[in-house]
Enzyme design. Structure first.
Site, PDB file in Angstrom:
ATOM      1  N   GLN A  37      -5.023  -0.376  -1.147  1.00  0.00           N
ATOM      2  CA  GLN A  37      -4.023  -1.219  -0.460  1.00  0.00           C
ATOM      3  C   GLN A  37      -2.982  -1.700  -1.475  1.00  0.00           C
ATOM      4  OE1 GLN A  37      -7.684  -2.030   0.487  1.00  0.00           O
ATOM      5  NE2 GLN A  37      -7.163  -0.233   1.656  1.00  0.00           N
ATOM      6  N   GLY A  86       7.911  13.298  -7.738  1.00  0.00           N
ATOM      7  CA  GLY A  86       7.416  14.201  -6.705  1.00  0.00           C
ATOM      8  C   GLY A  86       5.925  14.019  -6.554  1.00  0.00           C
ATOM      9  N   GLY A  96       0.825  -1.212   0.000  1.00  0.00           N
ATOM     10  CA  GLY A  96       0.000   0.000   0.000  1.00  0.00           C
ATOM     11  C   GLY A  96       0.850   1.249   0.000  1.00  0.00           C
ATOM     12  N   ASP A  97       0.189   2.384  -0.218  1.00  0.00           N
ATOM     13  CA  ASP A  97       0.834   3.700  -0.179  1.00  0.00           C
ATOM     14  C   ASP A  97       1.953   3.858  -1.206  1.00  0.00           C
ATOM     15  OD1 ASP A  97      -0.860   4.192   1.961  1.00  0.00           O
ATOM     16  OD2 ASP A  97       0.606   3.490   3.415  1.00  0.00           O
ATOM     17  N   GLY A 127       1.579   5.264  -4.031  1.00  0.00           N
ATOM     18  CA  GLY A 127       1.353   6.496  -4.812  1.00  0.00           C
ATOM     19  C   GLY A 127       0.232   6.321  -5.831  1.00  0.00           C
ATOM     20  N   LYS A 128      -0.699   5.400  -5.514  1.00  0.00           N
ATOM     21  CA  LYS A 128      -1.805   5.113  -6.442  1.00  0.00           C
ATOM     22  C   LYS A 128      -2.643   6.346  -6.724  1.00  0.00           C
ATOM     23  CE  LYS A 128      -3.171   1.967  -3.521  1.00  0.00           C
ATOM     24  NZ  LYS A 128      -2.020   1.913  -2.590  1.00  0.00           N
ATOM     25  N   GLY A 155      -5.908   5.597   1.945  1.00  0.00           N
ATOM     26  CA  GLY A 155      -5.665   7.037   1.948  1.00  0.00           C
ATOM     27  C   GLY A 155      -4.895   7.341   0.678  1.00  0.00           C
ATOM     28  N   HIS A 156      -5.572   7.888  -0.315  1.00  0.00           N
ATOM     29  CA  HIS A 156      -4.946   8.145  -1.613  1.00  0.00           C
ATOM     30  C   HIS A 156      -4.703   9.642  -1.770  1.00  0.00           C
ATOM     31  CE1 HIS A 156      -6.574   4.095  -3.353  1.00  0.00           C
ATOM     32  NE2 HIS A 156      -5.792   3.948  -2.309  1.00  0.00           N
ATOM     33  N   THR A 205      -6.436  -0.388  10.448  1.00  0.00           N
ATOM     34  CA  THR A 205      -6.658   1.061  10.467  1.00  0.00           C
ATOM     35  C   THR A 205      -7.824   1.432  11.386  1.00  0.00           C
ATOM     36  OG1 THR A 205      -8.123   0.879   8.573  1.00  0.00           O
ATOM     37  CG2 THR A 205      -5.806   1.340   8.095  1.00  0.00           C
ATOM     38  N   THR A 236      -4.113   7.152   8.996  1.00  0.00           N
ATOM     39  CA  THR A 236      -3.989   7.051  10.454  1.00  0.00           C
ATOM     40  C   THR A 236      -2.873   7.928  11.023  1.00  0.00           C
ATOM     41  OG1 THR A 236      -2.493   5.189  10.201  1.00  0.00           O
ATOM     42  CG2 THR A 236      -4.827   4.665  10.474  1.00  0.00           C
ATOM     43  N   LYS A 272      -1.961   9.526  -6.670  1.00  0.00           N
ATOM     44  CA  LYS A 272      -1.306  10.466  -7.574  1.00  0.00           C
ATOM     45  C   LYS A 272      -1.353   9.965  -9.016  1.00  0.00           C
ATOM     46  CE  LYS A 272       2.672  12.027  -9.677  1.00  0.00           C
ATOM     47  NZ  LYS A 272       3.961  12.650  -9.799  1.00  0.00           N
ATOM     48  N   ARG A 326       5.270   5.019   8.889  1.00  0.00           N
ATOM     49  CA  ARG A 326       5.362   3.802   8.082  1.00  0.00           C
ATOM     50  C   ARG A 326       6.730   3.169   8.286  1.00  0.00           C
ATOM     51  NH1 ARG A 326       3.095   7.085   2.881  1.00  0.00           N
ATOM     52  NH2 ARG A 326       0.887   7.016   3.394  1.00  0.00           N
TER      53      ARG A 326
HETATM   54  P1  GDP Z   1      -1.539   5.604  -2.119  1.00  0.00           P
HETATM   55  O1  GDP Z   1      -2.259   5.079  -0.933  1.00  0.00           O
HETATM   56  O2  GDP Z   1      -0.923   4.527  -2.948  1.00  0.00           O
HETATM   57  O3  GDP Z   1      -2.385   6.530  -2.954  1.00  0.00           O
HETATM   58  O4  GDP Z   1      -0.326   6.463  -1.563  1.00  0.00           O
HETATM   59  P2  GDP Z   1      -0.394   7.539  -0.346  1.00  0.00           P
HETATM   60  O5  GDP Z   1      -1.070   8.743  -0.842  1.00  0.00           O
HETATM   61  O6  GDP Z   1      -0.914   6.904   0.876  1.00  0.00           O
HETATM   62  O7  GDP Z   1       1.155   7.758  -0.094  1.00  0.00           O
HETATM   63  C1  GDP Z   1       2.003   8.221  -1.082  1.00  0.00           C
HETATM   64  C2  GDP Z   1       2.624   9.534  -0.609  1.00  0.00           C
HETATM   65  O8  GDP Z   1       3.709   9.860  -1.436  1.00  0.00           O
HETATM   66  C3  GDP Z   1       1.672  10.717  -0.694  1.00  0.00           C
HETATM   67  O9  GDP Z   1       2.005  11.623   0.321  1.00  0.00           O
HETATM   68  C4  GDP Z   1       1.988  11.307  -2.065  1.00  0.00           C
HETATM   69  O10 GDP Z   1       1.687  12.681  -2.129  1.00  0.00           O
HETATM   70  C5  GDP Z   1       3.465  11.070  -2.149  1.00  0.00           C
HETATM   71  N1  GDP Z   1       3.998  10.822  -3.487  1.00  0.00           N
HETATM   72  C6  GDP Z   1       3.434  10.175  -4.540  1.00  0.00           C
HETATM   73  N2  GDP Z   1       4.326  10.059  -5.545  1.00  0.00           N
HETATM   74  C7  GDP Z   1       5.475  10.646  -5.135  1.00  0.00           C
HETATM   75  C8  GDP Z   1       6.770  10.811  -5.720  1.00  0.00           C
HETATM   76  O11 GDP Z   1       7.057  10.382  -6.822  1.00  0.00           O
HETATM   77  N3  GDP Z   1       7.720  11.449  -4.955  1.00  0.00           N
HETATM   78  C9  GDP Z   1       7.448  11.923  -3.710  1.00  0.00           C
HETATM   79  N4  GDP Z   1       8.406  12.516  -3.049  1.00  0.00           N
HETATM   80  N5  GDP Z   1       6.224  11.775  -3.139  1.00  0.00           N
HETATM   81  C10 GDP Z   1       5.272  11.132  -3.833  1.00  0.00           C
HETATM   82  P1  IMO Z   2      -3.806   2.531   0.588  1.00  0.00           P
HETATM   83  O1  IMO Z   2      -4.948   2.297  -0.359  1.00  0.00           O
HETATM   84  C1  IMO Z   2      -1.230   0.847   3.657  1.00  0.00           C
HETATM   85  C2  IMO Z   2      -3.010  -2.143   6.329  1.00  0.00           C
HETATM   86  C3  IMO Z   2      -3.184  -1.763   7.775  1.00  0.00           C
HETATM   87  C4  IMO Z   2      -3.048  -3.132   8.426  1.00  0.00           C
HETATM   88  C5  IMO Z   2      -3.730  -4.053   7.435  1.00  0.00           C
HETATM   89  C6  IMO Z   2      -5.179  -4.365   7.766  1.00  0.00           C
HETATM   90  O2  IMO Z   2      -3.721   3.909   1.100  1.00  0.00           O
HETATM   91  O3  IMO Z   2      -2.539   2.021   0.024  1.00  0.00           O
HETATM   92  P2  IMO Z   2      -7.447  -2.970   7.678  1.00  0.00           P
HETATM   93  O4  IMO Z   2      -7.809  -1.654   8.271  1.00  0.00           O
HETATM   94  O5  IMO Z   2      -7.561  -3.023   6.202  1.00  0.00           O
HETATM   95  O6  IMO Z   2      -8.151  -4.111   8.328  1.00  0.00           O
HETATM   96  O7  IMO Z   2      -5.867  -3.157   8.035  1.00  0.00           O
HETATM   97  O8  IMO Z   2      -3.669  -3.386   6.181  1.00  0.00           O
HETATM   98  N1  IMO Z   2      -3.635  -1.199   5.362  1.00  0.00           N
HETATM   99  C7  IMO Z   2      -2.937  -0.347   4.602  1.00  0.00           C
HETATM  100  N2  IMO Z   2      -1.622  -0.056   4.561  1.00  0.00           N
HETATM  101  N3  IMO Z   2      -2.064   1.457   2.790  1.00  0.00           N
HETATM  102  C8  IMO Z   2      -3.381   1.168   2.797  1.00  0.00           C
HETATM  103  O9  IMO Z   2      -4.227   1.640   1.864  1.00  0.00           O
HETATM  104  C9  IMO Z   2      -3.889   0.261   3.759  1.00  0.00           C
HETATM  105  N4  IMO Z   2      -5.106  -0.220   4.054  1.00  0.00           N
HETATM  106  C10 IMO Z   2      -4.927  -1.123   5.033  1.00  0.00           C
HETATM  107  O10 IMO Z   2      -2.191  -0.864   8.183  1.00  0.00           O
HETATM  108  O11 IMO Z   2      -1.695  -3.498   8.463  1.00  0.00           O
HETATM  109 MG    MG Z   3      -2.312   5.378   1.138  1.00  0.00          MG
END
Ligand code: GDP
Ligand code: IMO
Ligand code: MG
Length: 422
Positions: free
Chosen positions: A224, A413, A12-13, A15-16, A40-41, A129, A301, A18, A305
């Site tokens: 995720q 970025g 997860g996280d 950068g989906k 959290g996107h 979460t 949350t 973006k 990370r």
């Molecule tokens: P998602 O859940 O996959 O949408 O990712 P999140 O938004 O939770 O976490 C990605 C974080 O990295 C966010 O704060 C974005 O603004 C940031 N981000 C995305 N792409 C880039 C990148 O290429 N460089 C940097 N520095 N930050 C990025």
């Molecule tokens: P995005 O879409 C990162 C993790 C939680 C926990 C496990 C189970 O932003 O990438 P849950 O609340 O789903 O029962 O938690 O999954 N988790 C994530 N980690 N990015 C997420 O979503 C997540 N959604 C759930 O931290 O370990």
């Molecule tokens: Mg996220």
């Protein structure tokens, strides 16, 4: 037309949010197929950062249709907050956001059950979460969940009360005192249903098939990541939905024969929030630097990370499971001042080298690392692939060679503009 699927290949996280926002102009419809407010996107443009939880990341493009699919679980209170934030920005999401009648509802008691079950697990907790994801999907599979369509049913209140009563029994078994918090949560929930009712509820399977038949293009947005998938992630430290490409078909009501491209989002290093195996995790200063420079704190949350090196064993596994054709590589800019960058190429488990992702979450894994020379140059303002430093290109070529997938997008970025298409 075909449906393209965009999803995370790590924990997860990646950068989906973006990348979906950046890709949206190429599609007619953006559809979320699983997960809920555990996601959290984030996306950024014009100097403002937005975080979406349930609403698809195409919402800022007013002329594009956004769909919350049947595989998603919706917390009406969080949905309302998201809508209010969008309205404040001058958007009218009622005009381009459609909601599946079949999506399940997260009730206040689902969130309390999530908290109670995590507390009961103690040090073995999943690190959820606490958004009620597990209990809501549990009720869905147990066949007594509540869906969006039920909001309009005459017996909604009776069914709500019946389900909540059974949850209260369970909470008592967990010794969880809900008396103080529940009334306010229920009030918020019931009020927020009025916001939800302002939206068009759809049979998304019909709607989406019609779009494809009428030459409209669809992008499915995953939440995720593959390594949090209920089937193939590091069980039990996973989420409760199918985060993989296969999940898009079940979560939207489309046949797999409609598949177009699968675009995997990969962070140039790895992060994980919550518990569970993380073979390349760094507990030293380098891990701290990644967290600080990458601003690696949960978008949902706020939790720090866990950070570590890119893991090719896990990545190849994710690429295999999803049939990934193209990679969007994000956040390499975070490592701009690194002298050396490591990549894990194999695991050592019980003194044996393996290139397989273990099923047993208790396996003690030692990562086998290969070192790369860092590019030691700020890449965040670079606009074309050719201008990227040679060391970074070698890093990319190595990933391509090892995975067989082309890195077609390089994100340097958080802003929309900081994106290089190849
Ligand atoms: P998602 O859940 O996959 O949408 O990712 P999140 O938004 O939770 O976490 C990605 C974080 O990295 C966010 O704060 C974005 O603004 C940031 N981000 C995305 N792409 C880039 C990148 O290429 N460089 C940097 N520095 N930050 C990025
Ligand atoms: P995005 O879409 C990162 C993790 C939680 C926990 C496990 C189970 O932003 O990438 P849950 O609340 O789903 O029962 O938690 O999954 N988790 C994530 N980690 N990015 C997420 O979503 C997540 N959604 C759930 O931290 O370990
Ligand atoms: Mg996220």
């Amino acid at each position: 037309m075909k449906i393209d699927i965009l999803l995370g290949l790590q924990w997860g996280d990646e950068g989906k949010g973006k990348i979906v926002d950046v890709m949206t102009p190429r599609y007619d419809v953006i559809a979320r197929f699983q997960g809920g407010p555990n996601a959290g996107h984030s996306l950024e443009f014009n100097g403002i950062k937005h975080v979406l939880h349930i609403i698809p990341s195409g919402i800022f493009h007013r002329e594009k249709i956004n769909i919350i699919g049947n595989g998603v679980v919706i917390d009406p209170a969080i949905f309302e907050e998201e809508i209010n934030a969008l309205v404040k920005m001058g958007l009218d999401p009622t005009s381009n956001l459609l909601i599946s009648k079949k999506a399940h509802l997260i009730l206040p008691t689902h969130k309390l059950l999530d908290a109670a079950q995590e507390a009961k697990k103690g040090k073995n907790k999943i690190g959820s979460t606490l958004k009620g994801i597990g209990p809501t999907y549990t009720d869905k599979t147990a066949r007594h969940g509540m869906r969006v369509v039920d909001i309009l049913a005459p017996d909604f209140t009776e069914r709500y009360n019946a389900l909540t009563a059974s949850h209260k029994e369970m909470l008592k078994m967990y010794d969880f005192d809900y008396s103080e918090v529940l009334p306010k949560m229920e009030l918020n929930f019931l009020n927020a249903l009025n916001t939800l009712k302002k939206f068009k509820f759809i049979d998304n399977e019909y709607e989406l098939n019609d779009y494809l038949n009428n030459e409209k293009s669809v992008l499915a947005e995953g939440a995720q990541g593959t390594l949090l998938d209920l089937e193939f992630g590091s069980y039990p430290f996973v989420t409760s939905s199918n985060t993989i490409a296969a999940g898009a078909f079940a979560g939207l009501g489309l046949a797999p024969s409609h598949i177009g491209k699968v675009i995997g989002i990969v962070k140039a290093y790895c992060t994980r929030v919550g518990s569970g195996p993380f073979p390349t995790e760094l507990f030293d200063e380098t891990g701290e630097t990644l967290r600080k420079q990458g601003n690696e704190f949960g978008a949902t949350t706020g939790r720090p990370r866990r950070c570590g090196w890119l893991d090719l064993v896990a990545l190849k596994y994710a690429i295999m499971i999803n049939g990934v054709n193209e990679i969007a590589l994000t956040k390499a800019d975070v490592m701009s001042n690194f002298e050396t960058i490591n990549i894990c190429t194999a695991y050592k488990v019980n003194d044996e080298i393996t290139s397989r992702f273990p099923t047993d979450s208790n396996a003690v894994i030692e990562p086998v690392l290969t070192s790369f020379k860092g590019w030691q140059q700020d890449i965040s303002n670079i606009k074309t692939y050719d201008e990227l430093p040679v060391e970074f290109k070698m890093y990319i070529q190595y990933i391509e060679k090892e995975t067989g997938a082309k890195v077609s997008i390089v994100s340097v970025g958080p802003d929309r503009e900081a994106t290089i298409f190849r």
